[in-house]
Structures are given as structure tokens and as C-alpha cells.
Write an enzyme that holds these catalytic residues in place. Structure first.
Site, short mmCIF file in Angstrom:
data_model
loop_
_atom_site.label_atom_id
_atom_site.label_comp_id
_atom_site.label_asym_id
_atom_site.label_seq_id
_atom_site.Cartn_x
_atom_site.Cartn_y
_atom_site.Cartn_z
N TYR A 160 0.86 -1.19 0.00
CA TYR A 160 0.00 0.00 0.00
C TYR A 160 0.89 1.23 0.00
O TYR A 160 1.84 1.32 0.78
CB TYR A 160 -0.89 0.01 1.26
CG TYR A 160 -1.63 1.31 1.49
CD1 TYR A 160 -2.98 1.43 1.16
CD2 TYR A 160 -0.99 2.43 2.02
CE1 TYR A 160 -3.66 2.63 1.35
CE2 TYR A 160 -1.67 3.63 2.21
CZ TYR A 160 -3.00 3.72 1.87
OH TYR A 160 -3.67 4.90 2.06
N GLU A 187 -3.68 7.48 -3.88
CA GLU A 187 -3.52 6.23 -3.15
C GLU A 187 -3.41 5.05 -4.12
O GLU A 187 -4.17 4.99 -5.09
CB GLU A 187 -4.73 6.03 -2.23
CG GLU A 187 -4.64 4.79 -1.36
CD GLU A 187 -5.95 4.53 -0.61
OE1 GLU A 187 -6.01 4.85 0.59
OE2 GLU A 187 -6.90 4.00 -1.22
#
Ligand code: GDP
Ligand code: MN
Length: 382
Positions: free
Chosen positions: A101, A190
Site C-alpha cells: 500500500y 492512493e
């Protein structure tokens, strides 16, 4: 403004962040054609402005065109957390060895951009932050100093990524993501998951980007990406009129001058036992045209039963606002009750102007709380 996954990936691509090749489809037949063009296995992905699509059945692997058509048929029309799927992104399927991530967003407290990186990708980041906070590496970037590669190395070591090839690729991606964030005036970029393939290639498998609405004037290409169909029609109308408006669920229409006062107005209506129908900020002025535009937007919402006008005259003078309100009411046919609270510069004069004109549906109250109570009562009586 939130971007769809495919739009965010287009943005990533411009900055050299590796993404998979894909095609947009709005029908099952188009999804088949996309799979034919791409060749080999594909993944069919619902394009909705919400996360958790995978869990909701909005992301499916397909081994070829037939399968892609079938999977697309199953995903189109799905309701994912209140968002109906009308568009699909069909991309070449990736083999996944690891899911990381990576994101960059604003840390408002620190007044700096903040990178977050963890090896625990694929799941929602809030969950990682709660259950396994030490797995989440953080890095603030001084916006004046700009981004420095050595800082990214600290972030990568902090996340416990020790494979040299991965380190090198992620280092490059972090630099590109920072450029993408800054140059697009984004508020969030993101990548979840940032994958490592079995061959050791790192790439963005998903994207979530939010661009600052106030900066869209200098990004015509991004502004164009807005999906007018998916947007609330009232908010679209407000945007066209240049009115700062957010639709809410209640019955009391709200109009204030200044964002702070308008937010307090929303609160005071709740305190008075009512439900605000909207947030609407008239801005600093109080000219008739501004009032007309705002009232046109507010009264388009057929849930509205009363309107609460909350004006504090600082630089704006209350007598001018009062005249603006009367001119607006002359121009428009509004029969529903309107409650006005005027205070500040020239308040007495403003109240007198309204009292003298005395339209039957106009009620003037001395304080914010009195006015809120009156507006709530009138909404409930209607
Ligand atoms: P989200 O659920 O809305 O965050 O959608 P994502 O794009 O992140 O996809 C959800 C999950 O689907 C990912 O975490 C992957 O595990 C899986 N997935 C997505 N694309 C692929 C792919 O190309 N190949 C494989 N094997 N899995 C994928
Ligand atoms: Mn995701």
C-alpha cells in the site's frame, strides 16, 4: 473531485507510474471487445466512486472474451454501497506475489504532505492503522524543501521492504507519485494494492485520487473528467450558477453569508430540533443576483419546507442584503415561509426595510436561535 480508478490510472500513466493496459466498457459486448483487444486473461472492474469493490463482487477475473462478457453482465447494474455500476474498466490481468500500500495525502495537523507505505496492502488502510500500526511507515515532506530521494529510502526501510529490486522500483514510484500529487493539485493519491508480480515487477493495480476542486480551473483536462451523470443534479445546477451548495437530507433550507456562519446555521437548526436541507454560502456579498441564484438552487429541492436566511453584516451591510432579499422575492415566486435573521452593520436599517415591505411569507427574528426555532416550526407545520 474524486477520480474513477481508470482516470487515476491515466493520471499515473502520465507521470510514469506503471499500470496495466486496459479499456473502458459500458456494456457486456464492449467488455468482450476489450478482452479480445487485450488478449489473454483480464480483470473486469466496476468503476464507482467508492472503495471495497472487490469485496462487493465488483472485481472479477476472466480467462478470455466469453468470460469477460459474462462477468461484465454480472457487474453492470450492481449497487456497490449506493453507487450503481455503469462503467467497467477491463484490464490485462496481473499475477500477484505481494500486495503493498502506498499513498500521499495532506496531514492538515502537520501542514505537510504525508506518505504512507506498508507491506500490508490490499485491505483498507484504516484497518492496518488500527490492528497493526507499526507496519505502517509514515513520511512527511516539507513542501518548501520539496521531495528528496533519501527520505523515500527511509520510508521504504521503515515499511520493511528489503528486496533491492523492489526498493529501487518503489523509490522511483514514490518520486513520481509525489510529482503527480503536487502537479495535479491532488489532495489524495492512493495505490492499494501496489503489487509485486512473481517476476518482481512493481505496479499500481488500483488508484484512488482526489483533486482539489479549487484548483480545477488550472487543470482543464482533469475538470473534464467529471462524470455529470453520477453527480447530484442539484449540486451540478449549483456549480453552474456559481453557488456554494451541498445537499443534505432535511426540510429547512439554509442560506448564510460566509462558510463559518453557514456551518453554524446548519448546527443551530439541528439544535432547534430540525433537519437542514442543505449548506449554502452566499459568500461575502448580498447582492440581489447572488440571493436569486442561491434561492433558485435551494428551492429546486422539493424536500424544502422553509428557508432560513442567516446574515451577519460585517463588510456586507444588512440594509443592502435586505434590499437584495426583497428584489429576489420580487423576481421569483416563492410562497414557502422565509425566516430572516439580520445582525451586524446596519442591522436596524435592514430589519426596517424588511418590516416596511412586509411580504406575508417573510418572518424577521432577532437572534439566530429564535430564527432557527421559527424556521423549524414552520417547516414542521407545512
Ligand atoms: P477495491 O476492492 O475497490 O479496492 O479494488 P481493487 O482494484 O483494489 O481490487 C481488489 C482486489 O482484487 C485486489 O486487492 C486484488 O487482490 C484483486 N485483483 C485486482 N486486479 C487483479 C488482477 O489483475 N489479478 C489478480 N490476480 N487479482 C486482482
Ligand atoms: Mn483497492
Amino acid at each position: 473531485m474524486d477520480l474513477y480508478e481508470y482516470q487515476g490510472k491515466e493520471l499515473f500513466g502520465r507521470f510514469g507510474i506503471p499500470v496495466s493496459d486496459g479499456r473502458l466498457a459500458t456494456t457486456a459486448a464492449e467488455a468482450r471487445a476489450a478482452a479480445e483487444a487485450l488478449g489473454g486473461p483480464v480483470v473486469v472492474k466496476a468503476q464507482v466512486l467508492t472503495g471495497g469493490r472487490g469485496k462487493a463482487g465488483g472485481v472479477k477475473l476472466a480467462d478470455g472474451p466469453d468470460d469477460a462478457e459474462e462477468k461484465a453482465g454480472g457487474i453492470l447494474g450492481l449497487d456497490i454501497r449506493g453507487h450503481v455500476v455503469r462503467k467497467l474498466w477491463v484490464e490485462r490481468a496481473s499475477d500477484i506475489a505481494k500486495e503493498y500500500y502506498l499513498s500521499v495525502t495532506f496531514d492538515r495537523g502537520a501542514k505537510q504532505p504525508l506518505f504512507m507505505l506498508t507491506r500490508e496492502g490490499g485491505v483498507e488502510i484504516e484497518q492496518v492503522a488500527e490492528e497493526n500500526p507499526e507496519a505502517l511507515a509514515r513520511l512527511h515532506v516539507d513542501p518548501l524543501e520539496g521531495f528528496q530521494p533519501y527520505q523515500a529510502r527511509r520510508l521504504i526501510y521503515g515499511a520493511g521492504i528489503d528486496d533491492p529490486s523492489e526498493q529501487k522500483q518503489i523509490l522511483a514510484i514514490i518520486g513520481k507519485l509525489y510529482r503527480c500529487f503536487v502537479e495535479s493539485d491532488a489532495m489524495l493519491c492512493e495505490i492499494n494494492p501496489l503489487i509485486v508480480t512473481p517476476d518482481g515487477e512493481v505496479k499500481a493495480l488500483d488508484s484512488k485520487c482526489t483533486v482539489d476542486d479549487s484548483a480545477l480551473f488550472r487543470h482543464a483536462d482533469i475538470a473534464k473528467m467529471r462524470d455529470v451523470e453520477a453527480a447530484d443534479p442539484l449540486e451540478t445546477f449549483a456549480r453552474e450558477k456559481g453557488v456554494t451548495y451541498v445537499k443534505l437530507d432535511g426540510e429547512v433550507g439554509i442560506l448564510g453569508n460566509g462558510a463559518g456562519l453557514s456551518m453554524s446555521t446548519v448546527d443551530v437548526v439541528v439544535v432547534a430540533g430540525g433537519r437542514p436541507a442543505n449548506f449554502c454560502d452566499l459568500g461575502g456579498g448580498g447582492d440581489a443576483q447572488g440571493v436569486v441564484d442561491a434561492l433558485e438552487v435551494i428551492t429546486r429541492d422539493d424536500q424544502v419546507r422553509s428557508i432560513f436566511f442567516n446574515i451577519f453584516g460585517g463588510i456586507t451591510r444588512c440594509d443592502e442584503v435586505a434590499r437584495g432579499i426583497l428584489t429576489a422575492l420580487d423576481q421569483m415566486q416563492i410562497t414557502m415561509p422565509i425566516v430572516v435573521r439580520l445582525d451586524g452593520t446596519n442591522a436596524d436599517e435592514g430589519r426596517k426595510i424588511l418590516a416596511d415591505a412586509a411580504p406575508a411569507n417573510l418572518h424577521v427574528e432577532p437572534t439566530m436561535l429564535d430564527a432557527a426555532q421559527r424556521a423549524v416550526e414552520l417547516a414542521q407545520a407545512a
